[in-house]
Design an enzyme around this catalytic site. Structure first.
Site, PDB file in Angstrom:
ATOM      1  N   LYS A   1       0.705  -1.147   0.196  1.00 21.46           N
ATOM      2  CA  LYS A   1       0.140   0.251   0.062  1.00 21.46           C
ATOM      3  C   LYS A   1       0.624   1.601   0.145  1.00 21.46           C
ATOM      4  O   LYS A   1       0.356   2.018  -0.400  1.00 21.46           O
ATOM      5  CB  LYS A   1      -1.373  -0.348   1.710  1.00 21.46           C
ATOM      6  CG  LYS A   1      -2.310  -0.537   1.247  1.00 21.46           C
ATOM      7  CD  LYS A   1      -3.126  -0.239   2.458  1.00 21.46           C
ATOM      8  CE  LYS A   1      -4.807  -1.199   2.462  1.00 21.46           C
ATOM      9  NZ  LYS A   1      -5.268  -1.319   3.576  1.00 21.46           N
TER      10      LYS A   1
ATOM     11  N   ASN B   1      -5.239   2.251  -2.038  1.00 20.49           N
ATOM     12  CA  ASN B   1      -6.285   0.828  -1.901  1.00 20.49           C
ATOM     13  C   ASN B   1      -6.910   0.781  -2.829  1.00 20.49           C
ATOM     14  O   ASN B   1      -6.581  -0.767  -3.201  1.00 20.49           O
ATOM     15  CB  ASN B   1      -6.204   0.147  -0.640  1.00 20.49           C
ATOM     16  CG  ASN B   1      -8.150   1.173  -0.888  1.00 20.49           C
ATOM     17  OD1 ASN B   1      -7.808   1.681  -1.123  1.00 20.49           O
ATOM     18  ND2 ASN B   1      -8.799   0.578  -0.360  1.00 20.49           N
TER      19      ASN B   1
ATOM     20  N   ASP C   1     -10.480   4.007   2.738  1.00 17.35           N
ATOM     21  CA  ASP C   1     -10.343   3.217   3.460  1.00 17.35           C
ATOM     22  C   ASP C   1     -10.997   3.770   4.667  1.00 17.35           C
ATOM     23  O   ASP C   1     -12.058   2.972   5.080  1.00 17.35           O
ATOM     24  CB  ASP C   1      -8.976   2.414   4.356  1.00 17.35           C
ATOM     25  CG  ASP C   1      -8.613   1.296   3.340  1.00 17.35           C
ATOM     26  OD1 ASP C   1      -9.299   0.151   3.158  1.00 17.35           O
ATOM     27  OD2 ASP C   1      -7.142   0.608   3.599  1.00 17.35           O
TER      28      ASP C   1
HETATM   29  P1  NAP Z   1      -0.310  -1.350   9.853  1.00 18.29           P
HETATM   30  O1  NAP Z   1      -0.214   0.284   8.839  1.00 18.29           O
HETATM   31  O2  NAP Z   1       1.099  -2.334   9.450  1.00 18.29           O
HETATM   32  O3  NAP Z   1      -0.179  -0.737  11.316  1.00 18.29           O
HETATM   33  C1  NAP Z   1       0.075  -1.775  12.358  1.00 18.29           C
HETATM   34  C2  NAP Z   1      -0.224  -0.885  13.653  1.00 18.29           C
HETATM   35  O4  NAP Z   1      -0.652  -2.244  14.285  1.00 18.29           O
HETATM   36  C3  NAP Z   1       0.750  -0.001  14.350  1.00 18.29           C
HETATM   37  O5  NAP Z   1       0.252   0.923  14.872  1.00 18.29           O
HETATM   38  C4  NAP Z   1       1.443  -1.162  15.042  1.00 18.29           C
HETATM   39  O6  NAP Z   1       2.564  -0.594  15.909  1.00 18.29           O
HETATM   40  C5  NAP Z   1       0.402  -1.996  15.967  1.00 18.29           C
HETATM   41  N1  NAP Z   1       0.885  -2.922  16.430  1.00 18.29           N
HETATM   42  C6  NAP Z   1       1.201  -4.361  15.564  1.00 18.29           C
HETATM   43  N2  NAP Z   1       1.567  -5.263  16.751  1.00 18.29           N
HETATM   44  C7  NAP Z   1       1.755  -4.170  17.799  1.00 18.29           C
HETATM   45  C8  NAP Z   1       1.391  -4.828  19.090  1.00 18.29           C
HETATM   46  N3  NAP Z   1       1.686  -6.092  19.334  1.00 18.29           N
HETATM   47  N4  NAP Z   1       1.406  -4.025  19.949  1.00 18.29           N
HETATM   48  C9  NAP Z   1       0.973  -2.759  20.229  1.00 18.29           C
HETATM   49  N5  NAP Z   1       0.388  -2.570  18.773  1.00 18.29           N
HETATM   50  C10 NAP Z   1       0.885  -3.113  17.492  1.00 18.29           C
HETATM   51  O7  NAP Z   1      -1.312  -1.863   9.674  1.00 18.29           O
HETATM   52  P2  NAP Z   1      -2.884  -1.545   8.919  1.00 18.29           P
HETATM   53  O8  NAP Z   1      -2.291  -1.606   7.725  1.00 18.29           O
HETATM   54  O9  NAP Z   1      -2.835   0.123   9.655  1.00 18.29           O
HETATM   55  O10 NAP Z   1      -4.209  -2.411   9.398  1.00 18.29           O
HETATM   56  C11 NAP Z   1      -4.418  -2.488  10.642  1.00 18.29           C
HETATM   57  C12 NAP Z   1      -5.626  -3.222  11.171  1.00 18.29           C
HETATM   58  O11 NAP Z   1      -6.738  -2.702  10.885  1.00 18.29           O
HETATM   59  C13 NAP Z   1      -5.246  -5.011  10.275  1.00 18.29           C
HETATM   60  O12 NAP Z   1      -5.910  -5.341  11.480  1.00 18.29           O
HETATM   61  C14 NAP Z   1      -6.323  -4.490   9.485  1.00 18.29           C
HETATM   62  O13 NAP Z   1      -6.618  -6.058   8.716  1.00 18.29           O
HETATM   63  C15 NAP Z   1      -7.102  -3.755   9.710  1.00 18.29           C
HETATM   64  N6  NAP Z   1      -7.188  -2.747   8.634  1.00 18.29           N
HETATM   65  C16 NAP Z   1      -8.586  -3.232   7.888  1.00 18.29           C
HETATM   66  C17 NAP Z   1      -9.400  -2.682   7.037  1.00 18.29           C
HETATM   67  C18 NAP Z   1     -11.046  -3.128   6.693  1.00 18.29           C
HETATM   68  O14 NAP Z   1     -11.424  -3.202   5.103  1.00 18.29           O
HETATM   69  N7  NAP Z   1     -11.414  -3.766   7.367  1.00 18.29           N
HETATM   70  C19 NAP Z   1      -8.921  -2.210   6.126  1.00 18.29           C
HETATM   71  C20 NAP Z   1      -7.636  -1.809   6.626  1.00 18.29           C
HETATM   72  C21 NAP Z   1      -6.899  -2.237   7.814  1.00 18.29           C
HETATM   73  P3  NAP Z   1       3.545   0.289  15.528  1.00 18.29           P
HETATM   74  O15 NAP Z   1       3.603   0.935  14.483  1.00 18.29           O
HETATM   75  O16 NAP Z   1       4.125   0.380  17.211  1.00 18.29           O
HETATM   76  O17 NAP Z   1       4.533  -1.173  14.957  1.00 18.29           O
END
Ligand code: NAP
Length: 271
Positions: free
Chosen positions: A72, A93, A108
């Site tokens: 992305k 996306n 999103d």
């Molecule tokens: P991302 O950019 O990889 O960001 C991940 C986030 O999770 C960061 O803030 C990270 O913190 C945090 N994190 C990961 N492991 C952690 C832990 N052990 N403890 C505390 N914080 C933790 O991912 P993203 O694209 O934003 O996606 C986030 C979520 O949204 C995912 O679960 C995804 O499935 C969901 N999502 C859903 C949709 C939908 O259509 N429903 C669309 C997009 C995303 P750090 O910065 O400290 O690493």
């Protein structure tokens, strides 16, 4: 099955991996129900081959694609144009191919807002805690900050949260950094935008015993995470990411086809 012929327009998903995706079912059902000669295909694109895959959109005259993890952010530099929202979010996306010119969008955030609206979850004038500062957090906060009373942001990595806050302050100065997740009772809406619920042990992002009836708890993950189960036990309104997935797909569909899909067909396909 969709009948493929010489005029079929191809859309799809670029990700790594893509085996888990629900998007083909959702889009192909919607194309079929409108009698549109389109199809949606999952493409496993290895990170080393993303540039080639983007060139292939032009070479193969694909109509456009969705882009998911881990492409992305990296895909942005490979496109001809990025819309304002995707540019703020720093992630794309959805790509639309217009005569070989590739424009990137991010649906999103709008998808999440639409999911709140259709579930009659109030966010205007509310105190909202967002946990996480990754791509999804950026996408939803871009919209939420414009309507919330105040946004509170917590992220495991403080620097990432600080960067997002600086960016959001350019839109509106009603956001502050939370250094921990305590005093949960202060917030009207709590949104978990981390990947925690995807882990096998599904760890809780905060002490859920502090939740109270009347609060709303959202998790952007498609399933009912442990956080949502605990929130439900406490009498909180709760929402998972299925609606966000649906609506981001609807907005992508509209970008590719210029038509409004049958929402219930897409929702049923996801179910
Ligand atoms: P991302 O950019 O990889 O960001 C991940 C986030 O999770 C960061 O803030 C990270 O913190 C945090 N994190 C990961 N492991 C952690 C832990 N052990 N403890 C505390 N914080 C933790 O991912 P993203 O694209 O934003 O996606 C986030 C979520 O949204 C995912 O679960 C995804 O499935 C969901 N999502 C859903 C949709 C939908 O259509 N429903 C669309 C997009 C995303 P750090 O910065 O400290 O690493």
């Amino acid at each position: 099955m969709i009948e493929i012929n010489g005029k079929t327009k191809i859309t799809g998903l670029y990700g790594y991996p893509v085996e888990h995706t629900l998007s083909p079912a959702m889009h192909n059902s919607a194309f079929k129900s409108l009698g549109l000669n389109y199809c949606y295909i999952p493409f496993t694109v290895h990170p080393d081959l993303l540039e080639d895959a983007v060139k292939a959109i032009r070479a193969l005259n694909l109509c456009g694609v969705n882009v998911t993890v881990p492409h992305k952010v990296k895909v942005i530099n490979l496109l001809d144009e990025i819309d304002e929202e995707a540019s703020f979010i720093g992630a794309v996306n959805t790509i639309v191919n217009t005569g070989g010119r590739l424009k990137g969008y991010n649906t999103d955030g709008r998808g999440f807002i639409q999911s709140l609206l259709e579930n009659k979850i109030l966010f205007e004038g509310k105190n909202i805690l967002i946990i996480g500062a990754g791509g999804a957090s950026r996408a939803i906060s871009y919209y939420l900050i414009q309507k919330a009373k105040k946004i509170f942001l917590y992220n495991r990595s403080k620097e990432k949260a600080e960067t997002l806050i600086q960016d959001l302050k350019k839109i509106r100065n009603n956001i502050s950094l939370n250094l921990d997740i305590s005093s949960i009772e202060r917030f009207d809406v709590i949104i978990n935008a981390t990947t925690l619920g995807l882990k096998e042990e599904d760890p809780l992002p905060f002490d859920t015993s502090l939740l109270r009836k009347g609060q709303t708890v959202c998790d952007l993950i498609y399933k009912k995470t442990r956080l949502l189960e605990e929130a439900s036990k406490k009498g909180c309104v709760n929402l998972n990411g299925m609606g966000m997935l649906l609506w981001q797909g609807i907005f992508a569909f509209e970008l590719w086809t210029g038509q409004k899909p049958d929402i219930e067909v897409m929702r049923n396909a996801l179910k």
